[in-house]
Design a protein around this motif. Structure first.
Motif, PDB file in Angstrom:
ATOM      1  N   LEU A  63       0.853  -1.181   0.000  1.00  0.00           N
ATOM      2  CA  LEU A  63       0.000   0.000   0.000  1.00  0.00           C
ATOM      3  C   LEU A  63       0.895   1.238   0.000  1.00  0.00           C
ATOM      4  O   LEU A  63       1.755   1.375   0.864  1.00  0.00           O
ATOM      5  CB  LEU A  63      -0.897   0.003   1.242  1.00  0.00           C
ATOM      6  N   TYR A  64       0.684   2.128  -0.942  1.00  0.00           N
ATOM      7  CA  TYR A  64       1.600   3.242  -1.179  1.00  0.00           C
ATOM      8  C   TYR A  64       1.175   4.513  -0.442  1.00  0.00           C
ATOM      9  O   TYR A  64      -0.009   4.807  -0.311  1.00  0.00           O
ATOM     10  CB  TYR A  64       1.664   3.553  -2.670  1.00  0.00           C
ATOM     11  N   ALA A  65       2.166   5.280  -0.012  1.00  0.00           N
ATOM     12  CA  ALA A  65       1.950   6.632   0.510  1.00  0.00           C
ATOM     13  C   ALA A  65       3.259   7.395   0.372  1.00  0.00           C
ATOM     14  O   ALA A  65       4.339   6.800   0.297  1.00  0.00           O
ATOM     15  CB  ALA A  65       1.492   6.607   1.965  1.00  0.00           C
ATOM     16  N   THR A  66       3.170   8.717   0.331  1.00  0.00           N
ATOM     17  CA  THR A  66       4.349   9.554   0.156  1.00  0.00           C
ATOM     18  C   THR A  66       4.335  10.706   1.151  1.00  0.00           C
ATOM     19  O   THR A  66       3.263  11.131   1.614  1.00  0.00           O
ATOM     20  CB  THR A  66       4.412  10.129  -1.279  1.00  0.00           C
ATOM     21  N   ALA A  67       5.507  11.208   1.472  1.00  0.00           N
ATOM     22  CA  ALA A  67       5.606  12.367   2.362  1.00  0.00           C
ATOM     23  C   ALA A  67       5.326  13.669   1.631  1.00  0.00           C
ATOM     24  O   ALA A  67       4.982  14.672   2.260  1.00  0.00           O
ATOM     25  CB  ALA A  67       7.004  12.418   2.995  1.00  0.00           C
ATOM     26  N   ASP A  68       5.459  13.685   0.310  1.00  0.00           N
ATOM     27  CA  ASP A  68       5.377  14.915  -0.482  1.00  0.00           C
ATOM     28  C   ASP A  68       4.046  14.983  -1.209  1.00  0.00           C
ATOM     29  O   ASP A  68       3.800  14.243  -2.174  1.00  0.00           O
ATOM     30  CB  ASP A  68       6.528  14.960  -1.483  1.00  0.00           C
ATOM     31  N   LEU A  69       3.186  15.860  -0.774  1.00  0.00           N
ATOM     32  CA  LEU A  69       1.870  16.019  -1.381  1.00  0.00           C
ATOM     33  C   LEU A  69       1.960  16.294  -2.878  1.00  0.00           C
ATOM     34  O   LEU A  69       1.100  15.863  -3.659  1.00  0.00           O
ATOM     35  CB  LEU A  69       1.133  17.166  -0.686  1.00  0.00           C
ATOM     36  N   ARG A  70       3.001  17.000  -3.299  1.00  0.00           N
ATOM     37  CA  ARG A  70       3.101  17.394  -4.703  1.00  0.00           C
ATOM     38  C   ARG A  70       3.255  16.209  -5.647  1.00  0.00           C
ATOM     39  O   ARG A  70       2.961  16.324  -6.838  1.00  0.00           O
ATOM     40  CB  ARG A  70       4.278  18.363  -4.871  1.00  0.00           C
ATOM     41  N   LEU A  71       3.682  15.056  -5.135  1.00  0.00           N
ATOM     42  CA  LEU A  71       3.842  13.879  -5.991  1.00  0.00           C
ATOM     43  C   LEU A  71       2.508  13.266  -6.399  1.00  0.00           C
ATOM     44  O   LEU A  71       2.426  12.589  -7.421  1.00  0.00           O
ATOM     45  CB  LEU A  71       4.703  12.831  -5.283  1.00  0.00           C
ATOM     46  N   VAL A  72       1.484  13.480  -5.590  1.00  0.00           N
ATOM     47  CA  VAL A  72       0.171  12.924  -5.931  1.00  0.00           C
ATOM     48  C   VAL A  72      -0.798  13.999  -6.422  1.00  0.00           C
ATOM     49  O   VAL A  72      -1.900  13.678  -6.884  1.00  0.00           O
ATOM     50  CB  VAL A  72      -0.447  12.176  -4.726  1.00  0.00           C
ATOM     51  N   GLU A  94      10.627   1.423   2.999  1.00  0.00           N
ATOM     52  CA  GLU A  94      10.861   2.824   2.655  1.00  0.00           C
ATOM     53  C   GLU A  94      11.444   2.901   1.258  1.00  0.00           C
ATOM     54  O   GLU A  94      12.437   2.235   0.942  1.00  0.00           O
ATOM     55  CB  GLU A  94      11.807   3.482   3.657  1.00  0.00           C
ATOM     56  N   ALA A  95      10.837   3.730   0.427  1.00  0.00           N
ATOM     57  CA  ALA A  95      11.301   3.915  -0.945  1.00  0.00           C
ATOM     58  C   ALA A  95      11.798   5.337  -1.126  1.00  0.00           C
ATOM     59  O   ALA A  95      11.792   6.138  -0.185  1.00  0.00           O
ATOM     60  CB  ALA A  95      10.166   3.612  -1.918  1.00  0.00           C
ATOM     61  N   THR A  96      12.224   5.679  -2.343  1.00  0.00           N
ATOM     62  CA  THR A  96      12.786   7.002  -2.595  1.00  0.00           C
ATOM     63  C   THR A  96      11.777   8.107  -2.304  1.00  0.00           C
ATOM     64  O   THR A  96      12.103   9.131  -1.701  1.00  0.00           O
ATOM     65  CB  THR A  96      13.246   7.104  -4.059  1.00  0.00           C
ATOM     66  N   ASP A  97      10.548   7.903  -2.715  1.00  0.00           N
ATOM     67  CA  ASP A  97       9.541   8.955  -2.593  1.00  0.00           C
ATOM     68  C   ASP A  97       8.477   8.679  -1.539  1.00  0.00           C
ATOM     69  O   ASP A  97       7.467   9.375  -1.482  1.00  0.00           O
ATOM     70  CB  ASP A  97       8.844   9.165  -3.944  1.00  0.00           C
ATOM     71  N   GLY A  98       8.657   7.660  -0.712  1.00  0.00           N
ATOM     72  CA  GLY A  98       7.641   7.367   0.291  1.00  0.00           C
ATOM     73  C   GLY A  98       7.787   5.969   0.857  1.00  0.00           C
ATOM     74  O   GLY A  98       8.909   5.505   1.104  1.00  0.00           O
ATOM     75  N   TRP A  99       6.640   5.303   1.010  1.00  0.00           N
ATOM     76  CA  TRP A  99       6.640   3.991   1.663  1.00  0.00           C
ATOM     77  C   TRP A  99       5.645   3.063   0.982  1.00  0.00           C
ATOM     78  O   TRP A  99       4.708   3.496   0.311  1.00  0.00           O
ATOM     79  CB  TRP A  99       6.224   4.125   3.133  1.00  0.00           C
ATOM     80  N   ARG A 100       5.889   1.750   1.192  1.00  0.00           N
ATOM     81  CA  ARG A 100       4.924   0.711   0.836  1.00  0.00           C
ATOM     82  C   ARG A 100       4.649  -0.088   2.103  1.00  0.00           C
ATOM     83  O   ARG A 100       5.575  -0.578   2.745  1.00  0.00           O
ATOM     84  CB  ARG A 100       5.470  -0.211  -0.255  1.00  0.00           C
TER      85      ARG A 100
END
Length: 220
Positions: A63-72, A94-100
């Motif tokens: 399940l994906y999520a990111t710290a940076d609102l601008r990416l979504v 933890e991935a480059t742009d967020g998490w799974r």
């Protein structure tokens, strides 16, 4: 290494959903995989590639999520997608742009309302909804987020749900909104335990933070 850490404390990040429907009303549907996040039940990740326990380091499942609102933000702008903060826990990569994550649940929702006053954006959103509805369970291609369905989502998932003041223009996300969005994500995580225990101060603090982000969007 193929094992992911098992987290007891949730990670909170931004993500998007499309709107689906079942016999009880609107639902949240993942935009990539045909998967519905059920109301008041933690979503559990699966893997179409056959991983026995998702997520893993060497796969794209989870399940994906990111710290940076601008990416979504582009999906919210172009397709009328529902924006929100989600908690992820259990196995988390933890991935480059967020998490799974292995498990997840929304904490707050924001739905851009699309109406006839913005015909071009409505046409784009409808076209997107029609293409996704071919493989999303329970989706209805003519249905896009409106104030009533946003409120219904909030009731079903027992989380705050807000119609966005408008479908924001791309430049808006680069303004004060990005900073306010970081504050919303941080407060969503920091006050999660207190809010679940019914702490009114924590609820009020979160509501103020969300209100500041909505005001920044409206000001843009």
């Amino acid at each position: 290494m193929t094992e992911a850490p098992d987290l007891a404390t949730p990670i909170v990040g931004w993500r998007v959903w499309l709107m689906g429907w079942d016999e009880d009303g609107p639902t949240l549907v993942s935009p990539v995989a045909p998967f519905t996040w059920l109301p008041r039940v933690a979503a559990t990740a699966g893997c179409r590639a056959g991983c026995t326990q998702a997520p893993t380091w060497d796969c794209h499942c989870g399940l994906y999520a990111t710290a940076d609102l601008r990416l979504v933000a582009p999906m919210v702008i172009s397709a009328g997608a529902i924006l929100g903060c989600a908690a992820l826990w259990g196995r988390v990569v933890e991935a480059t742009d967020g998490w799974r994550g292995e498990r997840g649940y929304p904490l707050v929702l924001f739905a851009p309302t699309v109406d006839g006053r913005d015909r071009r954006r409505r046409d784009l959103a409808l076209a997107f909804a029609r293409t996704r509805s071919l493989r999303l369970p329970g989706s209805r291609p003519a249905d896009l987020p409106v104030a009533a369905s946003t409120a219904a989502l909030g009731r079903r998932y027992a989380v705050p749900a807000h119609p966005l003041p408008a479908v924001p223009r791309p430049a808006v996300w680069e303004s004060d909104v990005a900073r306010r969005a970081t504050e919303v994500r941080e407060e969503a995580a920091r006050g999660l335990g207190a809010r679940r225990l019914g702490d009114r101060d924590a609820d009020a603090r979160f509501a103020r933070t969300v209100g500041a982000m909505l005001a920044a969007l409206q000001g843009g």
